[in-house]
Design a protein around this motif. Structure first.
Motif, short mmCIF file in Angstrom:
data_model
loop_
_atom_site.label_atom_id
_atom_site.label_comp_id
_atom_site.label_asym_id
_atom_site.label_seq_id
_atom_site.Cartn_x
_atom_site.Cartn_y
_atom_site.Cartn_z
N SER B 175 -51.72 34.41 -35.08
CA SER B 175 -51.86 33.15 -35.85
C SER B 175 -50.81 33.02 -36.94
N THR B 176 -50.14 34.12 -37.24
CA THR B 176 -49.22 34.13 -38.37
C THR B 176 -47.79 33.96 -37.91
N ASP B 177 -47.28 32.74 -37.96
CA ASP B 177 -45.85 32.53 -37.75
C ASP B 177 -45.19 32.47 -39.13
N VAL B 178 -43.97 32.91 -39.17
CA VAL B 178 -43.29 33.01 -40.47
C VAL B 178 -42.44 31.75 -40.68
N ASP B 179 -43.04 30.77 -41.33
CA ASP B 179 -42.42 29.46 -41.52
C ASP B 179 -42.10 29.19 -42.98
N GLU B 180 -43.02 29.60 -43.86
CA GLU B 180 -42.93 29.22 -45.27
C GLU B 180 -42.92 30.49 -46.11
N PRO B 181 -42.46 30.36 -47.37
CA PRO B 181 -42.37 31.56 -48.22
C PRO B 181 -43.65 32.39 -48.26
N ALA B 182 -44.83 31.74 -48.31
CA ALA B 182 -46.08 32.53 -48.38
C ALA B 182 -46.25 33.42 -47.16
N ASP B 183 -45.68 33.01 -46.02
CA ASP B 183 -45.82 33.81 -44.80
C ASP B 183 -45.03 35.12 -44.88
N LEU B 184 -44.00 35.13 -45.76
CA LEU B 184 -43.19 36.35 -45.86
C LEU B 184 -44.02 37.53 -46.36
N VAL B 185 -45.04 37.24 -47.17
CA VAL B 185 -45.93 38.31 -47.65
C VAL B 185 -46.61 38.98 -46.46
N GLU B 186 -47.08 38.17 -45.52
CA GLU B 186 -47.75 38.72 -44.34
C GLU B 186 -46.79 39.58 -43.52
N ALA B 187 -45.55 39.07 -43.34
CA ALA B 187 -44.55 39.82 -42.58
C ALA B 187 -44.19 41.13 -43.29
N PHE B 188 -44.13 41.08 -44.61
CA PHE B 188 -43.79 42.26 -45.42
C PHE B 188 -44.84 43.36 -45.22
N VAL B 189 -46.11 42.96 -45.22
CA VAL B 189 -47.21 43.94 -45.18
C VAL B 189 -47.55 44.36 -43.74
N HIS B 190 -47.56 43.39 -42.82
CA HIS B 190 -48.11 43.65 -41.48
C HIS B 190 -47.06 43.55 -40.37
N GLY B 191 -45.78 43.28 -40.71
CA GLY B 191 -44.79 42.95 -39.69
C GLY B 191 -44.28 44.14 -38.90
N GLY B 192 -43.47 43.81 -37.90
CA GLY B 192 -42.81 44.83 -37.07
C GLY B 192 -41.74 45.58 -37.85
N ASP B 193 -41.22 46.64 -37.23
CA ASP B 193 -40.33 47.57 -37.93
C ASP B 193 -39.07 46.92 -38.48
N ARG B 194 -38.38 46.13 -37.64
CA ARG B 194 -37.10 45.57 -38.10
C ARG B 194 -37.32 44.54 -39.20
#
Lengths: 219, 219
Positions: B175-194
């Motif tokens: 459900s989490t696509d990285v579109d807006e600045p707030a989404d970067l927090v999710e990618a930072f914490v839960h994202g893939g390695d690269r």
């Protein structure tokens, strides 16, 4: 198994203050709580369910009655959330039981999502929330202590690793707590019956193609 | 089974323009794409995987090489997303196969989340995205047509009901696509390695207790 649903009956949903007045925030918070309790009691039929509320529930008779009908207890505890939940861990898990904590603003929670939560093995099972929060958890180790401040998902994961085996459950529905205006869109589209009925009486979905964004506008 | 990963190689992630410059948006978009491809090729080993890109990939040799190593094809198609995906539906599902579409900015995607997506029965299986979007889908009916504009989850659900049986998959990660600045927090914490490595080189997590909000700040 005991389920605790923490609820702020005093000043619910302050971060929705830009779009909802105080009376509306109370109304919506109670609708969301009722939807969460429906999902909890459907999923976990044999569990003891307690609303852990900062103040007595039921600004109107209707809601008080609903909680009674569901066989849901209400514990009033005006302390901050973390010590109140730690006491529930000590009581329930210390006595050999399992404690489940489900936040009262998970308007998208369904019995199926909760089934996956409680069906996941682990000394601690975490449902991460947007913004590095913890929206639901299962505690099977009496040594686990909660801390709902800040980046609570990271703190809870670390604490869970200290006491045993930790698992997470990957659920959009459990990850979505209704805290900020953007979250109302999710509740409008995917929420439980009472929440969506209340929102649809007052708002409509607006698609802004140029901004590639969907939001709610007052009817 | 064929997997298509749509990717905007021309102007990726414009809504991150307030926090990332153009070169950074390209870099991050390529890191997220690589993480998505890792998850896809791990989950769906025997599938044919194509990046459906608006322009040739690989601003640097490294990434071009990575895609080759993974046995991932690249199809350049500069049309809007919906007709390009409709053609893939016609080719693949019209020929008796299954088409899976996974957006390139699902930085939190894991093999397990994709396993649940493709393991769900239904003529059409939808993974809803935040903001009423559609972040991934499985198409097993050749009559299904996509429409990625606006509240695409609602449109896709209606279209799917027209052609057959529709299911949704309940995944925070999808459900989490990285579109807006707030989404970067999710990618930072839960994202893939690269993705997380790239973000952690440039940002750190900041907890604002008074606002009860977690955000990223430049290092």
């Amino acid at each position: 198994m005991r389920v605790v649903v923490p609820f702020d009956a005093r000043e619910p949903k302050t971060r929705l203050g830009s779009v909802l007045d105080e009376a509306e925030r109370h109304e919506l918070a109670e609708r969301m709580l009722a939807d969460v309790l429906d999902a909890v009691t459907t999923s976990l039929e044999s569990a003891t369910v307690d609303v852990l509320s900062t103040a007595p529930l039921g600004r109107d008779g209707e809601h008080e009655h609903e909680h009674e009908r569901d066989g849901v207890g209400v514990t009033v505890d005006d302390r901050p959330l973390s010590p109140a939940v730690d006491d529930a861990v000590a009581e329930t898990v210390g006595g050999g039981g399992t404690l489940v904590v489900v936040m009262a603003d998970l308007a998208l929670a369904t019995p199926a999502a909760l089934d996956r939560l409680v069906g996941t093995d682990g000394d601690v099972v975490l449902a991460p929330g947007r913004g590095v929060g913890t929206n639901a958890l299962v505690v099977r180790s009496p040594d686990f202590r909660v801390d709902f401040h800040g980046a609570s998902f990271l703190d809870h994961r670390q604490e869970a690793e200290r006491v045993g085996h930790v698992e997470t459950v990957d659920s959009f529905r459990l990850s979505t707590d209704v805290d900020e205006p953007a979250d109302l869109v999710e509740a409008f589209v995917h929420g439980g019956d009472r929440t969506t009925a209340w929102l649809r009486d007052r708002f409509e979905l607006v698609v802004d193609e140029s901004e590639r964004r969907v939001s709610l506008a007052r009817r």
